[in-house]
Design a protein around this motif. Structure first.
Motif, PDB file in Angstrom:
ATOM      1  N   SER A 125       0.831  -1.194   0.000  1.00  0.00           N
ATOM      2  CA  SER A 125       0.000   0.000   0.000  1.00  0.00           C
ATOM      3  C   SER A 125       0.876   1.260   0.000  1.00  0.00           C
ATOM      4  O   SER A 125       1.903   1.313   0.691  1.00  0.00           O
ATOM      5  CB  SER A 125      -0.897  -0.001   1.248  1.00  0.00           C
ATOM      6  N   PRO A 126       0.494   2.268  -0.774  1.00  0.00           N
ATOM      7  CA  PRO A 126       1.281   3.505  -0.812  1.00  0.00           C
ATOM      8  C   PRO A 126       1.520   4.112   0.563  1.00  0.00           C
ATOM      9  O   PRO A 126       2.511   4.833   0.759  1.00  0.00           O
ATOM     10  CB  PRO A 126       0.436   4.434  -1.690  1.00  0.00           C
ATOM     11  N   SER A 127       0.642   3.857   1.504  1.00  0.00           N
ATOM     12  CA  SER A 127       0.807   4.408   2.852  1.00  0.00           C
ATOM     13  C   SER A 127       1.565   3.473   3.785  1.00  0.00           C
ATOM     14  O   SER A 127       1.848   3.823   4.933  1.00  0.00           O
ATOM     15  CB  SER A 127      -0.569   4.716   3.461  1.00  0.00           C
ATOM     16  N   GLY A 128       1.915   2.280   3.287  1.00  0.00           N
ATOM     17  CA  GLY A 128       2.587   1.302   4.127  1.00  0.00           C
ATOM     18  C   GLY A 128       4.096   1.503   4.156  1.00  0.00           C
ATOM     19  O   GLY A 128       4.679   2.126   3.251  1.00  0.00           O
ATOM     20  N   PRO A 129       4.775   0.949   5.173  1.00  0.00           N
ATOM     21  CA  PRO A 129       6.220   1.166   5.325  1.00  0.00           C
ATOM     22  C   PRO A 129       7.073   0.465   4.280  1.00  0.00           C
ATOM     23  O   PRO A 129       8.219   0.848   4.055  1.00  0.00           O
ATOM     24  CB  PRO A 129       6.512   0.603   6.723  1.00  0.00           C
ATOM     25  N   MET A 130       6.535  -0.580   3.605  1.00  0.00           N
ATOM     26  CA  MET A 130       7.346  -1.324   2.650  1.00  0.00           C
ATOM     27  C   MET A 130       7.345  -0.702   1.256  1.00  0.00           C
ATOM     28  O   MET A 130       8.213  -0.990   0.442  1.00  0.00           O
ATOM     29  CB  MET A 130       6.852  -2.771   2.559  1.00  0.00           C
ATOM     30  N   ARG A 131       6.382   0.147   0.991  1.00  0.00           N
ATOM     31  CA  ARG A 131       6.237   0.685  -0.358  1.00  0.00           C
ATOM     32  C   ARG A 131       7.472   1.423  -0.840  1.00  0.00           C
ATOM     33  O   ARG A 131       7.821   1.390  -2.034  1.00  0.00           O
ATOM     34  CB  ARG A 131       5.024   1.626  -0.410  1.00  0.00           C
ATOM     35  N   GLN A 132       8.177   2.074   0.076  1.00  0.00           N
ATOM     36  CA  GLN A 132       9.310   2.904  -0.315  1.00  0.00           C
ATOM     37  C   GLN A 132      10.376   2.112  -1.058  1.00  0.00           C
ATOM     38  O   GLN A 132      11.023   2.627  -1.983  1.00  0.00           O
ATOM     39  CB  GLN A 132       9.929   3.555   0.925  1.00  0.00           C
ATOM     40  N   TYR A 133      10.565   0.834  -0.682  1.00  0.00           N
ATOM     41  CA  TYR A 133      11.618   0.032  -1.299  1.00  0.00           C
ATOM     42  C   TYR A 133      11.259  -0.338  -2.734  1.00  0.00           C
ATOM     43  O   TYR A 133      12.118  -0.327  -3.625  1.00  0.00           O
ATOM     44  CB  TYR A 133      11.873  -1.213  -0.459  1.00  0.00           C
ATOM     45  N   TYR A 134      10.007  -0.670  -2.953  1.00  0.00           N
ATOM     46  CA  TYR A 134       9.547  -0.993  -4.301  1.00  0.00           C
ATOM     47  C   TYR A 134       9.476   0.267  -5.160  1.00  0.00           C
ATOM     48  O   TYR A 134       9.788   0.230  -6.350  1.00  0.00           O
ATOM     49  CB  TYR A 134       8.187  -1.680  -4.237  1.00  0.00           C
ATOM     50  N   GLN A 135       9.080   1.371  -4.535  1.00  0.00           N
ATOM     51  CA  GLN A 135       8.966   2.615  -5.281  1.00  0.00           C
ATOM     52  C   GLN A 135      10.330   3.109  -5.732  1.00  0.00           C
ATOM     53  O   GLN A 135      10.470   3.667  -6.839  1.00  0.00           O
ATOM     54  CB  GLN A 135       8.274   3.681  -4.432  1.00  0.00           C
ATOM     55  N   ALA A 136      11.358   2.926  -4.911  1.00  0.00           N
ATOM     56  CA  ALA A 136      12.702   3.364  -5.280  1.00  0.00           C
ATOM     57  C   ALA A 136      13.177   2.634  -6.534  1.00  0.00           C
ATOM     58  O   ALA A 136      13.754   3.240  -7.445  1.00  0.00           O
ATOM     59  CB  ALA A 136      13.672   3.128  -4.126  1.00  0.00           C
ATOM     60  N   SER A 137      12.927   1.338  -6.585  1.00  0.00           N
ATOM     61  CA  SER A 137      13.299   0.559  -7.764  1.00  0.00           C
ATOM     62  C   SER A 137      12.508   1.016  -8.981  1.00  0.00           C
ATOM     63  O   SER A 137      13.064   1.206 -10.076  1.00  0.00           O
ATOM     64  CB  SER A 137      13.055  -0.933  -7.513  1.00  0.00           C
ATOM     65  N   SER A 138      11.208   1.206  -8.804  1.00  0.00           N
ATOM     66  CA  SER A 138      10.359   1.649  -9.911  1.00  0.00           C
ATOM     67  C   SER A 138      10.782   3.023 -10.415  1.00  0.00           C
ATOM     68  O   SER A 138      10.853   3.263 -11.631  1.00  0.00           O
ATOM     69  CB  SER A 138       8.894   1.681  -9.461  1.00  0.00           C
TER      70      SER A 138
END
Length: 223
Positions: A125-138
């Motif tokens: 979820s965009p508001s979840g703590p894990m999103r940042q790692y996937y978003q950085a790659s994207s």
């Protein structure tokens, strides 16, 4: 053919655990390719499916390394992508990979696969703590600006191989990424196969597939 190869057998854990498996694995590969006996060698990349996510992790790692990362990026001469998956495709693709048990497509649409997909959508979820790692790659795959001194690792001969029939990754998502690569200066060839499923294009037409890869190799190492 006299080419040294590093092959990464991508497993669901590399995607599900983006820090301990995803980022750390690409850091190790960057270290190996930056060693004294390899740091002058040109590099070509071929990625399948979530290999695009892993490559985004590599680019993010290079960005952290400053001048050393810039030198590494300048050695990337070409790339080929087969059915690349962006962050938005992770919940479906990963849930299917986990539930298939080695038989591609077996679990698609089952109750177990859909439940796991829903759980992964919440996990990412965009508001979840894990999103940042996937978003950085994207972000890196979408042409996020690199630091001063970087020659864009996206501005190299590239081919992307996909099919409109692929149920794991959406063709419009693929085109959105590689339009950004074109803007960065890459000559991207799109090889669209008819009716083939996720990472199943080579068996459908080996001759065409090999021609696409060979074209990138020729252009990448023409000098």
């Amino acid at each position: 053919r006299g080419v040294d190869v590093i092959a990464l057998l991508l497993k669901p854990q590399h995607v599900a655990l983006p820090v301990s498996r995803g980022e750390s694995t690409m850091k190790c590969i960057a270290d190996v390719l930056s060693a004294a006996d390899t740091r002058e060698r040109p590099i070509m990349v071929q990625g399948f499916s979530a290999g695009a996510f892993m490559y985004g992790n590599l680019l993010t790692e290079l960005g952290r390394r400053g001048a050393e990362g810039a030198d590494f990026a300048a050695r990337i001469k070409g790339s080929v992508w087969d059915s690349p998956v962006d962050a938005s495709g992770v919940p479906f693709g990963l849930s299917r990979a986990i539930m298939d048990g080695g038989v591609a497509g077996r679990s698609e649409g089952t109750v177990g696969q859909r439940l796991l997909q829903s759980a992964l959508e919440a996990y990412l979820s965009p508001s979840g703590p894990m999103r940042q790692y996937y978003q950085a790659s994207s972000d890196a795959m979408h042409g996020k600006a690199f630091g001063a001194g970087f020659s864009s690792p996206l501005a190299v001969p590239t081919a992307v191989i996909y099919s409109e029939a692929d149920t794991v990754t959406r063709s419009e998502d693929i085109r959105a990424v590689f339009d950004k690569w074109r803007e960065a200066g890459s000559a991207v060839e799109e090889a669209v196969f008819e009716g083939t499923q996720h990472v199943s294009h080579l068996p459908a037409d080996p001759g065409r597939y090999e021609q696409v890869v060979a074209r990138v190799v020729r252009e990448a190492f023409a000098g």
